[in-house]
Enzyme design. Structure first.
Site, short mmCIF file in Angstrom:
data_model
loop_
_atom_site.label_atom_id
_atom_site.label_comp_id
_atom_site.label_asym_id
_atom_site.label_seq_id
_atom_site.Cartn_x
_atom_site.Cartn_y
_atom_site.Cartn_z
N ASP A 1 -35.15 -33.00 -39.43
CA ASP A 1 -34.74 -32.58 -38.06
C ASP A 1 -33.62 -31.53 -38.00
O ASP A 1 -32.70 -31.67 -37.17
CB ASP A 1 -34.30 -33.81 -37.25
CG ASP A 1 -35.41 -34.84 -37.04
OD1 ASP A 1 -36.49 -34.68 -37.62
OD2 ASP A 1 -35.17 -35.82 -36.30
N LYS B 1 -42.61 -36.13 -35.05
CA LYS B 1 -42.42 -37.53 -34.65
C LYS B 1 -41.85 -37.59 -33.25
O LYS B 1 -41.31 -36.59 -32.76
CB LYS B 1 -41.48 -38.25 -35.63
CG LYS B 1 -40.10 -37.61 -35.72
CD LYS B 1 -39.31 -38.16 -36.89
CE LYS B 1 -37.94 -37.52 -36.97
NZ LYS B 1 -37.06 -37.82 -35.86
N CYS C 1 -31.70 -40.41 -37.72
CA CYS C 1 -33.01 -40.07 -38.32
C CYS C 1 -32.96 -40.01 -39.84
O CYS C 1 -33.92 -40.39 -40.51
CB CYS C 1 -33.52 -38.78 -37.71
SG CYS C 1 -33.87 -39.00 -35.94
#
Ligand SMILES: [Zn+2]
Length: 203
Positions: free
Chosen positions: A8, A106, A151
């Site tokens: 990310d 996701k 994450c």
């Protein structure tokens, strides 16, 4: 085979973004240098529809940072971030993508959040990352990116559960730190679960 997993590193998690991680931009040059040391690299990308249930804006009367029950999962409410197709959802412009084998998106299901690069938070949705790594003979993963206390942590924990040897690259990640000690708490949690804490110069 060892793989680098870049979690990310998107504009919304960089200072100036909607859900900025302090010093989030500082991991970019470190990750670019790390990529020279790996033949197998994948990235994850937070990729929400605008009506995602983790956004405070989609729950009238609720504020960012409050918790709700989202379909049976205790969910902290975030600012609107990483909306599909937005500038904020794009990877940092300086992040080298040349060697990436795949991008695993996701958080597309509005009914559940997805911190880990492997599974939704209720563990019903599977991104296919585990199977992809195993099919390619990967046994050892090195995790870096944003954010360390969400994450990155859940990607590390799921990687361990999936049977990989997992390393966290400490200088190539930063935390949201909603509480000031969230970074160190997450690090201890990952270490206790079996992750090896390492540094980019040691790889
Ligand atoms: Zn998200």
């Amino acid at each position: 085979m060892k793989a680098l997993i870049i979690v990310d590193v998107q504009n919304d998690f960089i200072p100036g973004g909607a859900l900025a991680v302090a010093e989030g931009d500082m991991v970019v040059p470190i990750i670019n240098q790390l990529q020279a040391k790996f033949d197998f690299i994948v990235a994850t990308q937070d990729w929400h529809p605008a009506d995602h249930g983790s956004f405070a804006a989609n729950h009238p009367g609720k504020n960012i940072g409050e918790f709700i029950d989202l379909n049976g999962v205790n969910q902290i409410l975030w600012p609107v971030h990483c909306v599909q197709g937005s500038q904020g959802a794009e990877f940092h412009a300086d992040l080298n993508q040349e060697k990436w084998r795949a991008i695993f998106q996701k958080g597309m299901n509005p009914q559940v959040d997805s911190y880990s690069g492997f599974f939704d938070n209720n563990r019903q949705g599977d991104t296919g990352l585990s199977q992809f790594l195993k099919e390619n003979g990967v046994e050892e993963i090195f995790v870096c990116g944003l954010a360390e206390d969400y994450c990155v942590k859940f990607t590390v924990l799921d990687g361990l559960e999936e049977g990989f040897k997992v390393h966290l690259i400490l200088d190539a990640t930063r935390a949201v730190n909603i509480q000031p000690d969230d970074f160190s708490k997450a690090m201890i949690e990952m270490e206790n679960a079996g992750a090896v804490i390492t540094h980019s110069v040691s790889i």
